[in-house]
Design a protein around this motif. Structure first.
Motif, PDB file in Angstrom:
ATOM      1  N   ASN A 154      15.695   2.154  22.829  1.00 35.01           N
ATOM      2  CA  ASN A 154      16.354   1.969  21.542  1.00 35.01           C
ATOM      3  C   ASN A 154      15.331   1.730  20.421  1.00 35.01           C
ATOM      4  O   ASN A 154      15.523   0.887  19.558  1.00 35.01           O
ATOM      5  N   MET A 155      14.239   2.480  20.506  1.00 30.86           N
ATOM      6  CA  MET A 155      13.160   2.266  19.531  1.00 30.86           C
ATOM      7  C   MET A 155      13.208   3.328  18.434  1.00 30.86           C
ATOM      8  O   MET A 155      13.375   4.499  18.713  1.00 30.86           O
ATOM      9  N   VAL A 156      13.070   2.876  17.213  1.00 28.49           N
ATOM     10  CA  VAL A 156      12.955   3.812  16.105  1.00 28.49           C
ATOM     11  C   VAL A 156      11.619   3.567  15.407  1.00 28.49           C
ATOM     12  O   VAL A 156      10.971   2.547  15.626  1.00 28.49           O
ATOM     13  N   TYR A 157      11.223   4.521  14.579  1.00 25.78           N
ATOM     14  CA  TYR A 157       9.978   4.365  13.828  1.00 25.78           C
ATOM     15  C   TYR A 157      10.276   3.888  12.414  1.00 25.78           C
ATOM     16  O   TYR A 157      11.348   4.151  11.876  1.00 25.78           O
ATOM     17  N   GLY A 158       9.311   3.214  11.859  1.00 21.97           N
ATOM     18  CA  GLY A 158       9.406   2.842  10.463  1.00 21.97           C
ATOM     19  C   GLY A 158       8.285   3.530   9.696  1.00 21.97           C
ATOM     20  O   GLY A 158       7.189   3.708  10.233  1.00 21.97           O
ATOM     21  N   VAL A 159       8.577   3.939   8.471  1.00 22.52           N
ATOM     22  CA  VAL A 159       7.513   4.429   7.582  1.00 22.52           C
ATOM     23  C   VAL A 159       7.720   3.754   6.236  1.00 22.52           C
ATOM     24  O   VAL A 159       8.849   3.446   5.857  1.00 22.52           O
ATOM     25  N   LEU A 160       6.614   3.508   5.546  1.00 22.19           N
ATOM     26  CA  LEU A 160       6.709   2.718   4.330  1.00 22.19           C
ATOM     27  C   LEU A 160       6.622   3.580   3.081  1.00 22.19           C
ATOM     28  O   LEU A 160       5.765   4.464   2.984  1.00 22.19           O
ATOM     29  N   PHE A 161       7.502   3.318   2.155  1.00 24.00           N
ATOM     30  CA  PHE A 161       7.346   3.905   0.834  1.00 24.00           C
ATOM     31  C   PHE A 161       6.465   2.957   0.041  1.00 24.00           C
ATOM     32  O   PHE A 161       6.726   1.766  -0.054  1.00 24.00           O
ATOM     33  N   ARG A 162       5.418   3.507  -0.537  1.00 24.72           N
ATOM     34  CA  ARG A 162       4.409   2.673  -1.182  1.00 24.72           C
ATOM     35  C   ARG A 162       4.305   2.988  -2.665  1.00 24.72           C
ATOM     36  O   ARG A 162       4.537   4.120  -3.073  1.00 24.72           O
ATOM     37  N   SER A 163       3.923   2.007  -3.411  1.00 28.79           N
ATOM     38  CA  SER A 163       3.823   2.204  -4.846  1.00 28.79           C
ATOM     39  C   SER A 163       2.785   3.269  -5.188  1.00 28.79           C
ATOM     40  O   SER A 163       1.649   3.195  -4.735  1.00 28.79           O
ATOM     41  N   PRO A 164       3.175   4.231  -6.018  1.00 24.40           N
ATOM     42  CA  PRO A 164       2.203   5.228  -6.472  1.00 24.40           C
ATOM     43  C   PRO A 164       1.442   4.763  -7.709  1.00 24.40           C
ATOM     44  O   PRO A 164       0.512   5.429  -8.138  1.00 24.40           O
TER      45      PRO A 164
END
Ligand SMILES: Cc1cc2nc3c(=O)[nH]c(=O)nc-3n(C[C@H](O)[C@H](O)[C@H](O)COP(=O)(O)OP(=O)(O)OC[C@H]3O[C@@H](n4cnc5c(N)ncnc54)[C@H](O)[C@@H]3O)c2cc1C
Ligand code: FES
Ligand code: FES
Lengths: 720, 158, 289
Positions: free
Chosen positions: A33-43
């Protein structure tokens, strides 16, 4: 275990799993039951978030942001200035704003591209220079300290002096490039969140999680995974990642994995603080030092993190290994809208040592003296006061260490020979240089007593195996082996019967973070005492447990306000000699020979120690001339390993090293700290060698080929 | 359909041709000894053998290895040569955090199979694409040197 | 959401060429440039915008042979293969050894270095001073182009979409008696991208200069070479006079216009390029390499 001498090497306990690659690092782990996370970062570097517009998220994909944080929105470190997810202001390019989670990375990256955020941009501060100019503007000065001789006294000395020498010295970023990129996994369970990953400080993370999740002590658990290098880069930074995955796991009720790409890791994680150091020294006619004032400015980046503590160490080391009459120092951590800087092996000391060694080297020229001879005149001795009115109370072996190194390197002969050779060879110039340095072991001042309060536990099973229950991480430095060895020797058990499982906060007390060259000396000592205690009450075939708590040896009490007292319980020492050859057509530097003597009390394992010497020196030398990272308008320019340029096997040479015994009463078997010390002398010795080769003074590190070519160009201009 | 052998086993897959060999090894085959340190050929953590040659699996689209013989660290783990390297790395103290090590061992094996008695310069050259941030390399160089000495005969060219 | 990836891997060159004639494809030889250029983030395959054709296995592209005094090098020879080939000039091997590290050299190809047309391509300065010619093939037939016409700018080449680079030809290289040098300046000793590259070529008749060529890498959008400047030196005797040297250096000073980037500065690149040139010109004697 029956070793005559504790220093005799034993095989590494984790060797098998590592050599075969079968020991799972965090990115090797998969859970249900694992999902990935990705981060939206300030440009952008500085501004206000006006609106956030998310794309339509397919089923199973969710966005997690500040609104999902159960507790307050900051990463608990020292100050409350580092948001977990920025939701009002962003302060640097790359600052996390929200996380997208879901099963497929490909889909996640695509969705990331579709997130739209509107900002109101504000004028950012991009460089330390700018920050120094705006030092008194609100929010720029994040920490400062001042101490030493009164300025009135110094002014009156300066008035009578023969000459006042002023120098400004700059040091650059250094990136850790631990080979395993940062990674963290939050395993979701109904009644607890288990955060597992690459880390140095389990309880830093645990405290940050309890704060962010606003939960009880038993609701979160932190487990260290095998850690592929740390060097300080996994000291405070992982706390933020842990908050990200834990908040996300709670929000989506799944396990969430966050692993960085190398370029992401290079651009957004903490680095060694760029620094500016200003020296103002009064000398007499013979070039003797009458007084010295130092100002240190650290580029803290966008939030303070551990910077104030880094500044303390920078200041405490600002006089190097010297007894300087009438010394005064002050320092600042200044805010810039760039990636936050943080812990890195040496923790402020490498900047200071590079600066002071450079400055004293330059003063020696004015005194017409060989740099090393000049430095020896000022070398501290046992019983001397420290610059904070503490005391160097233990024996200091530096004179011996220097003598031995001079002989083994043949320093004096070589220096002469190279000067002759350089007359003849137009293209290649050889040089030899030295550095003298120390490292204060353990936390600064009363940190161990007031903040850390370390506790260790030994648990003996029915079959008489003993487990170390401590919260310290082996990140490659070898404590899995050395700490086990201390216990095995004390209990006279075979090494295999002493276990040191990867720590889990559910199982282990807080024995403090794995930082500050404290682990062997402080935790090792506690373990030694615990083992003695266990031995005294040993009952074969019975489960037993013993604990030990930190006991402070009272010296001259440390006062952080006045910056006085004993800053460290003990010091480790080092001398380096480096030989280089400089190609004057290209400015390229070739390391030719490296000699190093150290004193770390007592070595717990010769092979582990040599590993620390060779690895630390490679980083320290490279800090002086090879590794170059720059930031332009808030953006890190070197996003790949190759562009940054850490040394390859073809850039280092074998190192002739020797370690001196000088047992320290409060360390296990006499051991003091060793991990950071080995890095510190590299850069200043390289600089001294380059200066010797070219007969040009430099005011910065790294001394890249670009810097050299420019200096040669300037010199040519001056000579017509 | 792409067909090749991995550690002696025949693989047939209809994964897209652009899938990186590295991901195929780790995600499909669940072999974790091949690590990712950079994903762009700059660190060597992902080193494997393709037709007996050392290569970076992060740069290999699987569509290009049709018919090839691919070997990962798991594929050599039982060999005498591996044992020789294992012992030498242990004895010389070449392992610290371990993340570079499987790749380093692959590079060492590639070097020694081509050159059973390398000089120090040749050893440094042989591992020059394998970044190690912990050791400063010298103890790894010692390990390979030792493996060459102790492994006399083992590494003879086939 | 996996898109369909079209990829071809034919058994022979002819089939490959006819496919290329039907469809614009991305050619992958060793892939060491392509895989980085189109790299995705961790865990996801590169995004290559066209159908792919793999060519590095094609035996037609892997031959190295001598034709009279010319050396023909198959475009898909890997660097390692060339290092092991006795026909390859020593100085070219020296340049190849400065490229990346062994694992990359086991995959990267000479043709890839040419077609990638990076200003930092390390074989390019030498190929320029060797007056390399490129043999391009399509279903329509062969054509031969000088490398300096083929490479037009940063990653810009004059290749028709149905063409494959088959051979790199080094004219007269096998019996030429020239003194050729190569210098690469990078930030470290392996896995480094050139900040400056320099190749110098000089052929003497007695003391007189019969032919001389220079090429600079990483200091402009493509290799910098100037036949006009080279001509200034024809017929001069070595060792060259200070004023001859100064004249040539000054002439290159005018046309070398590097940039600042994350790897180095314009000032550095220019100074070093001219330093290497001056050093080459100041040599007291030259021996055939
Ligand atoms: C870590 C690393 C380090 C590197 N270091 C260096 C270095 O030091 N010096 C250096 O010069 N380069 C370096 N490179 C770049 C690269 O390895 C070389 O340019 C190599 O020669 C490319 O060859 P390839 O076969 O892998 O090219 P590919 O990636 O397969 O192709 C490159 C380009 O050429 C085209 N192409 C290839 N072959 C043909 C053909 N026969 N006909 C038509 N088009 C073709 C492709 O379509 C593509 O556009 C490095 C790369 C990496 C990843
Ligand atoms: S992951 Fe392939 S070389 Fe770094
Ligand atoms: S042992 Fe840590 S990178 Fe090599």
């Amino acid at each position: 275990m029956n070793l005559k001498d504790i220093s005799t090497s034993v095989p590494r306990k984790d060797h098998k799993g590592k050599v075969s690659g079968q020991l799972p690092y965090i990115s090797d782990v998969k859970v249900e039951n694992m999902v990935y996370g990705v981060l939206f970062r300030s440009p952008i570097a500085y501004g206000k978030i006006k609106s956030i517009q998310l794309p339509d998220l397919p089923e199973g994909y969710e966005a997690v942001g500040a609104e999902h944080i159960p507790g307050p929105n900051y990463v608990k470190i020292i100050k409350e200035d580092q948001p977990i997810f920025a939701n009002e202001w962003v302060n640097y390019i790359g600052e996390p704003i929200l996380m997208l989670v879901g099963e497929n990375l490909d889909v996640l990256y695509r969705l990331l591209d579709e997130v739209k955020i509107e900002f109101e941009e504000h004028q950012a501060i991009y460089t330390l220079e700018e920050a120094i100019k705006q030092k008194s503007a609100p929010g720029v000065n994040m920490a400062n300290y001042e101490f030493g001789e009164s300025l009135d006294t110094i002014t009156s000395i300066e008035l009578k002096a023969h000459q006042i020498i002023e120098e400004e010295y700059d040091t650059g970023y250094q990136e850790h490039v631990y080979l395993e990129p940062q990674g963290m996994l939050a395993i979701y369970k109904e009644d607890e969140i288990v955060v597992q990953g690459s880390m140095q400080c389990l309880y830093y993370i645990k405290n940050a999680l309890v704060n962010a999740l606003d939960c009880g002590d038993d609701d979160v658990r932190v487990v260290q995974s095998p850690t592929g290098g740390g060097f300080g880069g996994k000291e405070e930074f992982p706390s933020m990642m842990a908050c990200h995955v834990a908040v996300a796991a709670k929000a989506v009720k799944k396990s969430v994995m966050l692993v960085f790409d190398r370029s992401e890791d290079m651009v957004v994680t903490t680095k060694r603080h760029p620094a500016k150091l200003k020296y103002r020294t009064a000398i007499d006619r013979e070039g003797n030092i009458l007084s010295m004032c130092i100002e240190i400015f650290l580029d803290g980046g966008a939030n303070v993190g551990l910077s104030s503590v880094v500044l303390q160490r920078a200041l405490l080391n600002s006089a190097g290994v010297y007894k300087i009459p009438h010394f005064h120092a002050k320092g600042y951590v200044l805010k810039t809208n760039t990636v936050p800087n943080g812990a890195f092996r040496g923790f402020g000391a490498p900047q200071s040592f590079a600066g002071i060694e450079s400055h004293i080297g330059h003063l020696s020229k004015l005194a017409n003296n060989d740099p090393l001879e000049y430095k020896r005149k000022y070398l501290v001795k046992q019983g001397d006061p420290t610059i904070t009115k503490g005391n160097f109370r233990d024996p200091i072996l530096m004179e011996d260490m220097i003598e031995v190194l001079l002989k083994s390197s043949n320093y004096k002969k070589k220096k002469q020979k190279y000067h002759q050779l350089n007359q003849q060879n137009q293209r290649y110039k050889k040089g030899i240089g030295t550095s003298l340095f120390l490292h204060g072991c353990g936390f600064t001042g009363s940190g161990e007593r007031d903040h850390i309060k370390a506790k260790v536990k030994l648990a003996k099973s029915k079959d008489d195996q003993v487990s170390l229950k401590i919260s310290n991480s082996d990140m490659g430095q070898g404590i899995l082996t050395t700490l086990s060895k201390i216990v095995a020797k004390e209990l006279d058990l075979p090494l295999e019967n002493v276990l040191y499982p990867y720590p889990d906060t559910k199982e282990v007390p807080d024995s403090g973070p794995t930082v500050a060259s404290r682990t062997t000396m402080i935790v090792g000592k506690l373990l030694e005492r615990a083992a003695k205690k266990l031995k005294a009450q040993w009952q074969t075939g019975v489960e037993q447990e013993v604990t030990e708590d930190y006991v402070h040896r009272e010296m001259i009490p440390w006062n952080e306000k006045t910056f006085t007292g004993d800053a460290y319980p003990a010091y480790s020492w080092g001398v380096n000699i480096v030989e280089v050859e400089v190609d004057t057509l290209t400015g390229n530097i070739k390391l030719e020979k490296v000699f190093a003597n150290y004193e770390v009390g007592k070595v717990i394992d010769d092979r582990v120690m040599k590993g620390q010497i060779d690895g630390g020196l490679a980083q320290g030398l490279a800090y002086g001339y090879l590794e170059k990272m720059t930031s332009k308008e808030g953006k890190i320019q070197q996003k790949s390993i190759t562009d940054y340029g850490p040394p390859t096997s073809l850039d280092v040479v074998s190192i002739q090293s020797k370690v001196f015994d000088n047992p320290y009463a409060d360390g296990p078997y006499g051991a003091k700290g060793a991990g950071e010390l080995t890095l510190i002398g590299g850069a200043p010795a390289v600089q001294a060698a380059i200066e010797d080769a070219l007969q040009i003074p430099f005011q910065q590190i790294p001394i890249t080929p670009e810097v050299i070519i420019e200096s040669l160009y300037v010199r040519e201009g001056e000579q017509g | 359909m792409i067909k090749f052998t991995l550690n002696g086993k025949t693989i047939e897959t209809d994964a897209p041709a652009t899938v990186r060999l590295l991901d195929f090894i780790r995600e499909e085959q669940l072999l974790i000894g091949t690590k990712e340190g950079c994903g762009e050929g700059e660190c060597g953590a992902c080193s494997v053998f393709v037709n007996n040659l050392l290569q970076n699996s992060c740069l290999i689209p699987i569509g290009s290895i049709e018919g090839a013989d691919v070997v990962t660290i798991e594929g050599i783990m039982e060999s005498e040569q591996f044992k020789n390297l294992d012992e030498s790395y242990s004895h010389a103290g070449g392992v610290q955090c371990g993340y570079c090590i499987p790749g380093m061992v692959m590079a060492s094996a590639a070097l020694l199979s081509q050159n059973p008695h390398p000089s120090e310069a040749e050893i440094r050259e042989g591992i020059s694409g394998n970044l190690c941030r912990c050791t400063g390399y010298n103890m790894i160089v010692d390990a390979i040197n030792l493996a060459a000495k102790k492994g006399d005969g083992l590494w003879q060219k086939k | 959401m996996a898109e369909k990836i079209i990829a071809y891997r034919f058994d022979c060159l002819d089939q490959t060429l006819s496919q290329l004639n039907k469809e614009n494809c991305a050619i992958i030889a060793g892939g060491t440039d392509v895989m980085v250029m189109y790299k995705s983030r961790r865990g996801v395959p590169p995004k290559i915008p066209k159908p792919i054709v793999f060519i590095d296995h094609l035996s037609e592209l892997k031959k190295v042979y001598q034709n009279q005094k010319d050396l023909h090098i198959g475009a898909c020879c890997t660097y390692s293969e060339l290092l092991g080939n006795p026909l390859i000039p020593i100085v070219l091997k020296k340049a190849i050894k400065t490229i990346a590290a062994p694992a990359i050299r086991n995959r990267g190809t000479l043709g890839g270095n040419v077609c990638n047309a990076s200003p930092a391509g390390d074989t390019l300065p030498l190929l320029y001073v060797y007056n390399a010619k490129l043999l391009l093939r399509s279903v329509k037939g062969d054509r031969i182009v000088p490398i300096s016409d083929f490479i037009q700018g940063v990653r810009r080449i004059q290749r028709e979409s149905n063409e494959i680079l088959v051979e790199i030809i080094l004219p007269s290289v096998l019996d030429d008696g020239a003194h050729v040098i190569f210098e690469k300046v990078g930030n470290r000793n392996a896995d480094a991208i050139a900040k400056v590259g320099f190749a110098g070529y000089i052929r003497l008749n007695g003391d007189g200069i019969e032919d001389v060529r220079f090429a600079f890498g990483a200091v402009g959008p493509t290799m910098i070479r100037s036949v006009a400047i080279e001509k200034m030196l024809l017929g001069r005797t070595v060792p060259l006079t200070d004023s001859d040297i100064a004249q040539v250096v000054a002439a290159f000073d005018k046309i070398i216009k590097p940039i600042d980037d994350q790897r180095s500065t314009a000032l550095y690149r220019k100074t070093v390029a001219l330093n290497l040139l001056r050093y080459f010109l100041s040599m007291k004697q030259y021996q055939p390499t």
